[in-house]
Design a protein around this motif. Structure first.
Motif, PDB file in Angstrom:
ATOM      1  N   UNK A   1       0.813  -1.216   0.000  1.00 34.94           N
ATOM      2  CA  UNK A   1       0.000   0.000   0.000  1.00 34.94           C
ATOM      3  C   UNK A   1       0.845   1.265   0.000  1.00 34.94           C
ATOM      4  N   UNK A   2       2.127   1.137   0.305  1.00 30.15           N
ATOM      5  CA  UNK A   2       3.021   2.292   0.284  1.00 30.15           C
ATOM      6  C   UNK A   2       3.401   2.706  -1.135  1.00 30.15           C
ATOM      7  N   UNK A   3       3.189   1.832  -2.113  1.00 27.96           N
ATOM      8  CA  UNK A   3       3.578   2.164  -3.493  1.00 27.96           C
ATOM      9  C   UNK A   3       2.448   1.984  -4.502  1.00 27.96           C
ATOM     10  N   UNK A   4       1.505   1.103  -4.250  1.00 26.09           N
ATOM     11  CA  UNK A   4       0.414   0.859  -5.200  1.00 26.09           C
ATOM     12  C   UNK A   4      -0.642   1.948  -5.056  1.00 26.09           C
ATOM     13  N   UNK A   5      -1.009   2.567  -6.177  1.00 25.66           N
ATOM     14  CA  UNK A   5      -2.035   3.610  -6.156  1.00 25.66           C
ATOM     15  C   UNK A   5      -2.712   3.677  -7.521  1.00 25.66           C
ATOM     16  N   UNK A   6      -3.535   4.685  -7.732  1.00 25.10           N
ATOM     17  CA  UNK A   6      -4.291   4.837  -8.981  1.00 25.10           C
ATOM     18  C   UNK A   6      -3.496   5.503 -10.087  1.00 25.10           C
ATOM     19  N   UNK A   7      -2.288   5.970  -9.800  1.00 29.25           N
ATOM     20  CA  UNK A   7      -1.562   6.810 -10.754  1.00 29.25           C
ATOM     21  C   UNK A   7      -0.264   6.208 -11.256  1.00 29.25           C
ATOM     22  N   UNK A   8       0.518   5.620 -10.371  1.00 30.55           N
ATOM     23  CA  UNK A   8       1.906   5.300 -10.674  1.00 30.55           C
ATOM     24  C   UNK A   8       2.072   3.886 -11.213  1.00 30.55           C
ATOM     25  N   UNK A   9       2.801   3.776 -12.316  1.00 26.92           N
ATOM     26  CA  UNK A   9       3.222   2.474 -12.821  1.00 26.92           C
ATOM     27  C   UNK A   9       4.318   1.935 -11.908  1.00 26.92           C
TER      28      UNK A   9
END
Length: 281
Positions: free
Chosen positions: A183-191
């Motif tokens: 959850x520290x890196x997965x989001x709606x924007x970043x590959x």
């Protein structure tokens, strides 16, 4: 950089395999309809692109001929693979993987709805990154919220807390679970490049990568086959989490499916850790 050569014999197109066992018919119909719409969007840009669906009947598939006729009307070749019994999730997909000659292959759950432009964006990513062998999408829940289905390598404690503890107790492990779920890196924007493990509910491969890996490990009847395949994929190609590719997932966890599923979950976890290494805490 890993570059994946494309054999001349490959068909310029996409195959998809969906394994079903006593499926929720309404949910399956929704999945097929969303897949058809995504193929329409793809064909608008690539009219000659070939698409083939393999529906793997592991048991009790009802008559869905009307839905398949609709797919065929959209120039999607449809095959029902049946008569083999309930061979498990990974072995079911392998029945299709062994037959396909298409350049790309999508492993798809019968509880996934694709956004209309999901396949277009995924193939654009493949075209621009020849080292990518596996794409994992942004996976939303039924309300549109983000499901964190990419994973770091699990510990036994992570699996126990996430799968079997009640919500009121799980909150005491919130930071630990957030790290496991990236959850520290997965989001709606970043590959995100090379997440260790991605979800088997939607795995879009270059088929050559799948055949090189010989598909799923058939020793897993259910659960952890996607963990296993994800980790092995890193040996031959890059894996990418691409939030521009969007789907919705309507699935649930092992602990909510009864004792039989819990036993299968534990048996597969044992096989997974025996192969890749035990990590306790």
């Amino acid at each position: 950089m890993i570059v994946i050569a494309v054999p001349r014999s490959e068909i310029e197109g996409l195959s998809v395999s969906i394994v079903v066992y006593r499926p929720d018919v309404a949910r399956l119909m929704s999945t097929l309809a969303s897949f058809s719409a995504a193929c329409d969007a793809l064909r608008a840009l690539h009219p000659a692109f070939s698409v083939e669906l393999y529906l793997i009947d592991n048991g009790d598939l009802p008559d869905i001929d009307a839905a398949l006729q609709d797919l065929r009307a959209h120039d999607i070749t449809c095959s029902i693979v049946t008569g083999h019994g309930n061979v498990g999730y990974g072995r079911g997909h392998n029945l299709a993987i062994a037959q396909t000659g298409h350049r790309y292959h999508l492993v798809l759950n019968p509880d996934i709805d694709l956004d209309r432009d999901a396949l277009v964006r995924a193939l654009d990513l493949f075209d621009s990154h020849p080292d990518v062998g596996l794409i994992s999408p942004r996976i939303g829940d039924e309300k549109g919220g983000l499901q964190y289905l990419c994973r770091r390598y699990p510990t036994l404690l992570d699996l126990f807390v996430r799968g079997f503890l009640p919500a009121g107790v799980r909150r005491f492990f919130a930071r630990r679970l957030a790290r496991y779920e990236m959850q520290d890196v997965i989001n709606d924007r970043d590959t995100i490049w090379d997440p260790p493990i991605v979800s088997g509910c939607f795995m879009l491969f270059r088929t050559r990568v799948l055949t090189k890996l010989e598909g799923f490990d058939a020793r897993y009847f259910l659960y952890f086959e996607d963990y296993d395949l994800s980790l092995r994929t890193h040996d031959v190609a890059r894996v990418v989490y691409a939030p521009v590719v969007r789907v919705r997932h309507h699935g649930g966890g092992a602990a909510r499916k009864g004792a039989a599923h819990i036993r299968m979950f534990l048996a597969s976890a044992y096989k997974f850790f025996n192969r890749f290494g035990w990590k306790w805490l």
